[in-house]
Design an enzyme around this catalytic site. Sequence first.
Site, PDB file in Angstrom:
ATOM      1  N   GLU A   1      -8.485  -5.409  -1.042  1.00  0.00           N
ATOM      2  CA  GLU A   1      -7.557  -6.309  -2.071  1.00  0.00           C
ATOM      3  C   GLU A   1      -6.411  -5.641  -2.240  1.00  0.00           C
ATOM      4  OE1 GLU A   1      -7.842  -9.326  -2.757  1.00  0.00           O
ATOM      5  OE2 GLU A   1      -9.827  -9.652  -1.955  1.00  0.00           O
ATOM      6  N   ASP A   2      -5.632  -5.108  -1.274  1.00  0.00           N
ATOM      7  CA  ASP A   2      -4.359  -4.400  -1.631  1.00  0.00           C
ATOM      8  C   ASP A   2      -4.411  -3.051  -2.287  1.00  0.00           C
ATOM      9  OD1 ASP A   2      -2.312  -5.535  -0.242  1.00  0.00           O
ATOM     10  OD2 ASP A   2      -2.155  -7.113  -1.788  1.00  0.00           O
ATOM     11  N   SER A   3      -5.680  -2.532  -2.348  1.00  0.00           N
ATOM     12  CA  SER A   3      -5.542  -0.874  -2.827  1.00  0.00           C
ATOM     13  C   SER A   3      -5.512   0.019  -1.674  1.00  0.00           C
ATOM     14  CB  SER A   3      -6.813  -0.768  -3.572  1.00  0.00           C
ATOM     15  OG  SER A   3      -7.819  -1.035  -3.093  1.00  0.00           O
TER      16      SER A   3
ATOM     17  N   ARG B   1       0.983 -11.537   5.304  1.00  0.00           N
ATOM     18  CA  ARG B   1       2.043 -11.234   4.617  1.00  0.00           C
ATOM     19  C   ARG B   1       3.106 -11.200   5.854  1.00  0.00           C
ATOM     20  NH1 ARG B   1      -0.261  -7.760   1.032  1.00  0.00           N
ATOM     21  NH2 ARG B   1      -1.824  -8.951   0.200  1.00  0.00           N
TER      22      ARG B   1
ATOM     23  N   GLY C   1       0.470  -1.666  -3.445  1.00  0.00           N
ATOM     24  CA  GLY C   1      -0.900  -1.696  -3.733  1.00  0.00           C
ATOM     25  C   GLY C   1      -1.146  -0.523  -4.609  1.00  0.00           C
TER      26      GLY C   1
END
Lengths: 500, 327
Positions: A123-125, A293, A261
């Site tokens: 999740e975008d970390s 994206r 992120g």
Amino acid sequence: MESEGKSPVKYTHCELDMSFLLGLSCAIIPFANHDHARRVLYQSEKHSQQAIGFSTTNPNIRVDTNTHQLYYPQRPLFRTMLSDSLGKPGYPLGHNGIVPRPEYFNGQCAIVAVNVHLGYNQEDSLVMNRSSLERGMFRSEHIRSYKAEVDNKEALGKKPKYEDTVNFGKMQSKIGRVDSLDDDGFPFIGANLQSGDIVIGKCAESGVDHSIKLKHTERGMVQKVVLSANDDGKNFAVVSLRQVRMPCLGDKFSSMHGQKGVLGFLESQENFPFTIQGIVPDIVINPHAFPSRQTPGQLLEAALGKGIACGGSLRYATPFSTVSVDDITDQLHRAGFSRWGNERVYNGRTGEMIHSLVFMGPTCYQRLTHMSEDKVKFRNTGPVHPLTRQPVADRKRFGGIKFGEMERDCLIAHGAAANLHERLFTLSDSSQMHICRKCKNIANVIQRPVPGGRKIRGPYCRFCESVEDIVRVNVPYGAKLLCQELFSMGISLKFETEVF
Amino acid sequence: MEGASYQRFPKVKIRELKDDYCKFELRDTDASMANALRRVMIAEVPTIAIDLVEIEVNSSVLNDEFIAHRLGLIPLTSDRAMSMRFSRDCDACDGDGQCEFCSVEFHLRAKCINDQTLDVTSKDLYSSDHTVVPVDFSDSSSGFDNTEQRGIIIVKLRRGQELRLRAIARKGIGKDHAKWSPAATVTFMYEPEIHINEELMETLSLEEKTSWVESSPTKVFDIDPNTQQVVVVDPEAYTYDDEVIKKAEAMGKPGLVEIYAKEDSFIFTVESTGAIKASQLLLNAIEVLKQKLDAVRLSEDTVEADEQFVFHGRESFFLHSTVFDKY
């Protein structure tokens, strides 16, 4: 041009480069034409503003309320037409020879691997290499200034009342520690101030304390103290506090392609996958960031960057006039790397070869100003709102985190009634009131005379004019407040009570 | 399985050895051993690095923390590190790191008095112990221009600026902070075993062979100019990037070449920061690894854990039998 026989056309205007249709912050994005327009906008409008760089050449004589500076800013490996046009490398002093050449990039070149890393980059970390950070990557300095002013006696002419003059000075304050203050009321340079300490000591002749105190979230080392005056007859002082921050969990980072992120895990160097050359990634991002994206520009940047780092001659990543993908892959191939930027890596924990190849390459990454240290919010007990008696929400006032409708729904769905009761009542605005069971109205606590001349205090129903059959119920203070407000408007609420 | 010994006798063959570089083969062992060695070299071989900095005067453009961080990253000659004590378990001092067993003191005084910018470098650090000094790269046999080399730059001073400080270096390991890591690069690869299917290869034309050979980014294969046969010139140049295998498949000749990774032989490359010699780094790593194994063997916890395991084993057996009884 197949203009045989035609006279040459005279131009008055000419587009020098296709990327010049874009603005500054957009035309320096590498391969911007390969990215989805929304992602380009994210970078050029948002992230370029928030990226920490080296924004000024005179940081030591400035007094900004809040500034950030990167320790080791770098120019990216690629070049674009616009960044070159606004100052060509090789002219370190710019064209007029006085002002240093401006730098438009606010970031550092990190070796970025596109891979999963124990699930810590979901999740975008992103996962970062702790050793790289300890070597100085993405370290930044943060300066915050505090200002205080006092009346200038000479400039004001007439002398104000003796008691009211406020002056800088040290006094034993009840509101915070003054250990680091000198007698003039200012801390010495290099003093380490913690949250709750006094930054500027200021007091009235009468002894009233006007000192400025650090909020519970603020701390730092004293960078400088500036004393000055303005034309309104005020003397003022500015104290700047400096803080050096190494990236920590929750800090925000972004590439130049709108791929932001937060830092999810700091991993040691030896645990990362390593290539045959011993290269270890600085950042590991999740492959899921790419398909929806639509930012292949970042992959091209990494592939091109790898070629440049190996001494390749293709260096331009200008939007709309970039080299073809084949040229980039050929450059990588010549440098001894797999054409598509993939590399064979070994598992850093076991030493086994990883079955799949991993895409890796140097990418320009930016540190954004959103840092978890500025946003952490936690509390056990603390201040409550005076009207509703519910915990306050403000972080600056040591407030709590809202347990909202959605969270409430969630607990209801779980059937966790006791937990819900605790969260919304016991830990919030628990209160009690009295109900007359005969008339079902609120019975207030009043002071009333009893036969015998004495006065006693207690719940009393003014409708029934009795103290009989009055019960005490637990209600949220908010509910009680609502009853009272409605009562004041002439609406009385009735309470059916039951012994539970 | 009584009497069966799994002991192996790994062999090390050094191929290339310089002060800060070492390439060697490690054979007859497995990945766990090789990787343990790599991990220990990066994270657990002790060195000495500046840990505490007391700044007296700093009017440079860099702030105190910045300079302290830069000082910490300067590699110091750490041949003494293995015999030194960690300051946290040093009995001779009360932990302020000022005794000879666990710390080394440094002084730095620099002031720029003329109009030329003064570079403060690691050469300006004066050590209280001549065995622990900033690493000097100028006399190494590297190809750098030695005339200009003046140590690692710490900060630049302009006229009137001054830097004066006292620093204490301590022993530490890379796990605690990267500044204590003696390794610049430690990596290994499995030795590849390349088999060309000569029969299938002969079905290719010279042009096809050339394009196949050139599909590898590194020079692994070549064409013999006389026989026009594809030969393996340098198997170790192969990076396991699968390019040639994919190329063979794209040409419609899968199985043209078979490449295996030998599971029991590794080629190590070790580069040191200069704190200790690359060869010493390897020896120290083995020493640290041995100490760790001894710690495991001697620890009472393991004995207890073993006993516990036996007990639990029995109990679970008992539980199982009751379950069986039921059905």
